[in-house]
Enzyme design. Structure first.
Site, PDB file in Angstrom:
ATOM      1  CE1 TYR A 299      -7.823   3.989   2.221  1.00  0.00           C
ATOM      2  CE2 TYR A 299      -9.973   5.059   1.807  1.00  0.00           C
ATOM      3  CZ  TYR A 299      -8.554   4.746   1.495  1.00  0.00           C
ATOM      4  OH  TYR A 299      -8.187   5.116   0.356  1.00  0.00           O
TER       5      TYR A 299
ATOM      6  CB  ALA B 206      -6.793   6.143   8.517  1.00  0.00           C
TER       7      ALA B 206
HETATM    8  N1  LIG Z   1      -6.838   3.146  -5.978  1.00  0.00           N
HETATM    9  C1  LIG Z   1      -7.713   4.271  -5.584  1.00  0.00           C
HETATM   10  O1  LIG Z   1      -8.651   4.379  -6.369  1.00  0.00           O
HETATM   11  C2  LIG Z   1      -7.146   5.092  -4.626  1.00  0.00           C
HETATM   12  C3  LIG Z   1      -7.789   6.336  -4.540  1.00  0.00           C
HETATM   13  C4  LIG Z   1      -7.582   7.145  -3.255  1.00  0.00           C
HETATM   14  C5  LIG Z   1      -6.390   6.886  -2.647  1.00  0.00           C
HETATM   15  N2  LIG Z   1      -5.809   5.656  -2.920  1.00  0.00           N
HETATM   16  C6  LIG Z   1      -4.736   5.459  -1.892  1.00  0.00           C
HETATM   17  O2  LIG Z   1      -3.754   5.119  -2.561  1.00  0.00           O
HETATM   18  C7  LIG Z   1      -2.637   4.073  -2.011  1.00  0.00           C
HETATM   19  C8  LIG Z   1      -2.334   3.124  -2.868  1.00  0.00           C
HETATM   20  O3  LIG Z   1      -3.728   2.314  -3.110  1.00  0.00           O
HETATM   21  P1  LIG Z   1      -3.696   1.323  -4.390  1.00  0.00           P
HETATM   22  O4  LIG Z   1      -5.148   1.318  -4.933  1.00  0.00           O
HETATM   23  O5  LIG Z   1      -2.598   1.577  -5.168  1.00  0.00           O
HETATM   24  O6  LIG Z   1      -3.705  -0.277  -3.538  1.00  0.00           O
HETATM   25  P2  LIG Z   1      -3.187  -1.472  -3.934  1.00  0.00           P
HETATM   26  O7  LIG Z   1      -3.144  -1.624  -5.402  1.00  0.00           O
HETATM   27  O8  LIG Z   1      -3.791  -2.395  -3.006  1.00  0.00           O
HETATM   28  O9  LIG Z   1      -1.629  -1.537  -3.535  1.00  0.00           O
HETATM   29  C9  LIG Z   1      -1.178  -1.423  -2.217  1.00  0.00           C
HETATM   30  C10 LIG Z   1       0.305  -1.495  -2.084  1.00  0.00           C
HETATM   31  O10 LIG Z   1       0.712  -1.346  -0.825  1.00  0.00           O
HETATM   32  C11 LIG Z   1       1.252  -2.574  -0.455  1.00  0.00           C
HETATM   33  N3  LIG Z   1       0.820  -2.865   1.211  1.00  0.00           N
HETATM   34  C12 LIG Z   1      -0.328  -3.067   1.413  1.00  0.00           C
HETATM   35  N4  LIG Z   1      -0.357  -3.466   2.940  1.00  0.00           N
HETATM   36  C13 LIG Z   1       1.053  -3.112   3.180  1.00  0.00           C
HETATM   37  C14 LIG Z   1       1.677  -3.564   4.559  1.00  0.00           C
HETATM   38  N5  LIG Z   1       1.053  -3.907   5.617  1.00  0.00           N
HETATM   39  N6  LIG Z   1       3.128  -3.198   4.363  1.00  0.00           N
HETATM   40  C15 LIG Z   1       3.646  -2.866   3.502  1.00  0.00           C
HETATM   41  N7  LIG Z   1       3.099  -2.570   2.108  1.00  0.00           N
HETATM   42  C16 LIG Z   1       1.903  -2.836   2.336  1.00  0.00           C
HETATM   43  C17 LIG Z   1       0.957  -3.747  -1.405  1.00  0.00           C
HETATM   44  O11 LIG Z   1       1.936  -4.678  -1.430  1.00  0.00           O
HETATM   45  P3  LIG Z   1       1.874  -5.901  -0.482  1.00  0.00           P
HETATM   46  O12 LIG Z   1       0.510  -6.592  -0.842  1.00  0.00           O
HETATM   47  O13 LIG Z   1       2.995  -6.694  -1.318  1.00  0.00           O
HETATM   48  O14 LIG Z   1       2.218  -5.531   0.789  1.00  0.00           O
HETATM   49  C18 LIG Z   1       0.734  -2.817  -2.386  1.00  0.00           C
HETATM   50  O15 LIG Z   1       2.056  -2.523  -3.034  1.00  0.00           O
HETATM   51  C19 LIG Z   1      -3.353   4.142  -0.746  1.00  0.00           C
HETATM   52  O16 LIG Z   1      -3.002   4.723   0.468  1.00  0.00           O
HETATM   53  C20 LIG Z   1      -4.922   4.446  -1.047  1.00  0.00           C
HETATM   54  O17 LIG Z   1      -5.517   4.751  -0.158  1.00  0.00           O
HETATM   55  C21 LIG Z   1      -6.117   4.977  -3.755  1.00  0.00           C
END
Ligand SMILES: NC(=O)c1ccc[n+]([C@@H]2O[C@H](COP(=O)([O-])OP(=O)(O)OC[C@H]3O[C@@H](n4cnc5c(N)ncnc54)[C@H](OP(=O)(O)O)[C@@H]3O)[C@@H](O)[C@H]2O)c1
Length: 259
Positions: free
Chosen positions: A154, A157
């Site tokens: 991760y 990436a």
């Molecule tokens: N949360 C944190 O602390 C944090 C920190 C730094 C960066 N980020 C980044 O922020 C972004 C979102 O993270 P998050 O924490 O909000 O994640 P999350 O709560 O798991 O949400 C992920 C979203 O992406 C969708 N998704 C996952 N796999 C997918 C696929 N193969 N095709 C299409 N949609 C897909 C999911 O919908 P479905 O499951 O319905 O597909 C969901 O809407 C990511 O890039 C993550 O690396 C997050």
């Protein structure tokens, strides 16, 4: 008139825009006046709403090229253009680099590096043909800028997306601007899994210089700015949103250091 972020008439795609960070981004873009299309594998129970408008959902697994194409086609048929792409969908379960399978590593790279590249390439095709071009945003992480123990692929990436940000900004200029928004910890529906109850989340937040972990809307604000004309000279850059960062661990062990 006050300096404002105005995305009226702009059309944005937010991958994974139905929950977590993506939901905060979708809501802020709607609030700034954009039309927003979100995609994901499952339709969220409640679509993001703000500024008197609601996001549209179209199903897609962004790891599949034909499904990326379908989201872009859906958006163009419905709104006639693509002004902003936010490559937000991503994430990874924890696994030790020494023992995780090659297949696991490949699947993490596919979701977090290849899918955003493929989607960016598709969006760029449309944006190059528009008089006003477009903006491509990658939602990345501090994991791409410092060691990422437990999530090696991760982190790699996300570091790859930082490289792509610089390269695509050169190749696709002047029509298309490319920017990464690198987040530290963000409070989402999944936070309890990582940090425990509210007390745990507050304790983790207290380690951040600004005293809290980010809200999805904090990331949304940065995206609304980066997508807007207010950021017309911003490209090839990484906006770092980590609330001041992490205190160096050695300071806790060292003697005779001041805070
Ligand atoms: N949360 C944190 O602390 C944090 C920190 C730094 C960066 N980020 C980044 O922020 C972004 C979102 O993270 P998050 O924490 O909000 O994640 P999350 O709560 O798991 O949400 C992920 C979203 O992406 C969708 N998704 C996952 N796999 C997918 C696929 N193969 N095709 C299409 N949609 C897909 C999911 O919908 P479905 O499951 O319905 O597909 C969901 O809407 C990511 O890039 C993550 O690396 C997050």
């Amino acid at each position: 008139m006050a300096l404002a972020i105005d995305l009226a008439g702009r059309v944005a795609i937010v991958t994974g825009g139905g929950r977590g960070v993506g939901r905060g981004i979708s809501e802020r873009l709607l609030e700034a006046g954009a039309d927003v299309v979100i995609c994901g594998r499952n339709e969220p129970e409640r679509l993001p709403e703000a500024g008197g408008r609601r996001a549209c959902f179209t199903p897609a697994d962004v790891r599949e090229l034909d499904q990326i194409e379908a989201v872009a086609d859906f958006t163009e048929q419905r709104f006639g253009r693509i002004d902003v792409l936010v490559n937000n969908a991503g994430g990874a379960p924890a696994a030790e680099a020494a023992t995780a399978s090659p297949r696991f590593h490949e699947s993490i790279l596919r979701l977090n590096l290849m899918a955003p590249l493929h989607f960016a390439q598709r969006a760029n095709r449309t944006m190059q043909g528009q008089a006003s071009g477009g903006v491509i945003l990658f939602i990345t992480s501090v994991s791409g800028m410092r060691p990422s123990p437990g999530t090696a692929a991760y982190g790699a990436a996300k570091a790859g997306l930082h490289s792509l940000t610089q390269t695509l900004a050169v190749e696709w200029a002047p029509k298309v601007r490319v920017v990464s928004v690198a987040a530290g910890m963000v409070r989402t529906e999944q936070s309890a899994l990582h940090y425990g109850d509210e007390e745990g989340i507050a304790a983790v937040g207290a380690t951040v210089p600004l005293g809290r972990i980010a809200e999805p809307e904090d990331i949304g604000d940065a995206c609304a700015f980066a997508a807007s004309e207010r950021a017309a000279y911003l490209s090839g850059a990484v906006l770092l949103l980590h609330g001041g960062g992490e205190r160096p661990a050695f300071l806790a062990a060292a003697r005779n250091t001041k805070p």
